[in-house]
Design an enzyme around this catalytic site. Structure first.
Site, PDB file in Angstrom:
ATOM      1  N   ARG A  25       0.818  -1.219   0.000  1.00 39.71           N
ATOM      2  CA  ARG A  25       0.000   0.000   0.000  1.00 39.71           C
ATOM      3  C   ARG A  25       0.846   1.260   0.000  1.00 39.71           C
ATOM      4  NH1 ARG A  25      -4.307  -1.742   4.641  1.00 39.71           N
ATOM      5  NH2 ARG A  25      -5.266  -3.489   3.555  1.00 39.71           N
ATOM      6  N   ARG A  38      -6.583  11.559  -5.671  1.00 38.69           N
ATOM      7  CA  ARG A  38      -7.827  10.848  -5.369  1.00 38.69           C
ATOM      8  C   ARG A  38      -9.031  11.766  -5.525  1.00 38.69           C
ATOM      9  NH1 ARG A  38     -11.997   8.847  -4.459  1.00 38.69           N
ATOM     10  NH2 ARG A  38     -12.615   7.280  -2.933  1.00 38.69           N
ATOM     11  N   ASP A  75      -6.942  -2.886  -7.197  1.00 40.87           N
ATOM     12  CA  ASP A  75      -7.602  -3.493  -6.047  1.00 40.87           C
ATOM     13  C   ASP A  75      -7.851  -4.964  -6.360  1.00 40.87           C
ATOM     14  OD1 ASP A  75      -9.091  -2.645  -3.377  1.00 40.87           O
ATOM     15  OD2 ASP A  75     -10.337  -4.152  -4.365  1.00 40.87           O
ATOM     16  N   TYR A 150     -15.102 -11.614   0.268  1.00 40.68           N
ATOM     17  CA  TYR A 150     -15.833 -10.381   0.004  1.00 40.68           C
ATOM     18  C   TYR A 150     -17.048 -10.639  -0.885  1.00 40.68           C
ATOM     19  CZ  TYR A 150     -11.955  -7.818   2.063  1.00 40.68           C
ATOM     20  OH  TYR A 150     -11.007  -7.337   2.935  1.00 40.68           O
TER      21      TYR A 150
END
Length: 344
Positions: A25, A38, A75, A150
């Site tokens: 990260r 972002r 991701d 998930y």
């Protein structure tokens, strides 16, 4: 003469005087320039799928810290998204999906899988052109078990109870889901390599919640299948496995999956890490909160790792991803301390 990439040297089994260094990260919210990009990008998925933005945030930590490796900004959940599942990210909640049912597994649609992921491949191509020659480019995917957790729960949970129950109650559907994810994840990694990735990493962030039998079925076998398929296409490209929380099963994980390098979380004792290093390169394993704390806690944590592992094939990294509240000055201090190291 081609420039040597230190991380690749270590993954071949070499021990370097100063270990190569990067952070999981490393492109993220602790950097003010990331936060600015972002905002411009809009949604998190827009950031992942827009090569202009994705390249920019991937390069930001390289400009600041000159890390030895750069990891693609994306991701792990773009794989189920590319298979037709819905996906969104909400501030404070993370990724959200409609939970998949056993009856829906067979309907996962891979027809446009690579078309949907083309922006990611374009990002990799651009990165390899723009990165310094000495910098290793890492591609990645989530391990099938972690991605499945998930998809089944629809969000992150503390112990992945929904996915564990699904595996017990719907073993055939779970096996099918893991097989589909392994097949498409391997294909995804192969395309990243073809686009310019030097190394690929498989993140299994939730491997530590499973019992021994489930660990074998849900973690080891799907990752071994990914490794087999990637090696068939690109036999010389190293593969790093990161089974967070695997603990006592780390040695058998590496042996049975065939990964080249083994990522270690911060709970792995350094004596165990040293024993694992005898079988090949290890990566890790500084507690990310030592990096937040800084000072003596950080210095002592770095020294302990270098003292224990610095004489063998080591990739210095955190034991999980850097946290958003980490001061940039502490990252700078870590880089300086690691690079002052000499072989123990």
């Amino acid at each position: 003469m081609p420039v040597k990439r230190a991380l690749l040297q270590v993954l071949k089994g070499e021990s370097l005087d100063v270990p190569p260094l990067w952070m999981m990260r490393q492109a993220g919210r602790y950097l003010p320039e990331y936060r600015e990009t972002r905002k411009k990008a809009g949604s998190f998925l827009d950031l992942c799928y827009n090569p202009d933005f994705a390249v920019e945030v991937t390069l930001q930590p390289i400009r600041r810290f000159d890390f030895d490796a750069s990891i693609l900004f994306s991701d792990i959940l773009v794989v189920p998204h590319a298979l037709g599942r819905d996906l969104r990210f909400e501030e404070g909640r993370g990724p959200l999906m409609t939970p998949i049912t056993a009856n829906e597994v067979a309907a996962l649609d891979g027809e446009k899988f690579h078309v949907n992921l083309e922006p990611v491949y374009e990002t990799v191509r651009r990165l390899r052109r723009e990165l310094p020659d000495k910098t290793t480019l890492i591609g990645f995917c989530g391990a099938p078990w972690t991605v499945a957790t998930y998809m089944i729960a629809g969000h992150g949970t503390p112990d992945q109870a929904p996915a564990r129950l699904f595996a017990y109650r719907e073993p055939e559907a779970m096996a099918k889901l893991l097989s589909i994810l392994a097949d498409h994840s391997a294909s995804y990694l192969i395309r990243q390599i073809e686009a310019g990735a030097d190394v690929v990493q498989i993140f299994d962030s939730w491997s530590g919640v499973l019992d021994e039998a489930s660990f074998d079925k849900c973690c080891v076998k799907p990752v071994a299948e990914i490794v087999r398929k990637v090696r068939a296409a690109h036999p010389h490209v190293p593969i790093i496995g990161f089974p967070k929380g695997a603990g006592a099963q780390l040695s058998s994980y590496r042996e049975r999956t065939g990964v080249t390098g083994l990522g270690l979380d911060w709970t792995v004792p350094l004596a165990q890490a040293k024993a694992l290093q005898a079988g090949g390169a290890v990566q890790g394993n500084l507690d990310p909160l030592r990096l937040v704390a800084g000072g003596k806690a950080l210095e002592q944590g770095i020294d302990a790792i270098l003292d224990a592992l610095g004489s063998g094939p080591l990739i210095f990294n955190l034991g999980h991803g850097i946290t958003p509240e980490t001061p940039v000055a502490h990252v700078e201090a870590m880089v300086k301390q690691v690079r002052r190291a000499v072989r123990r």
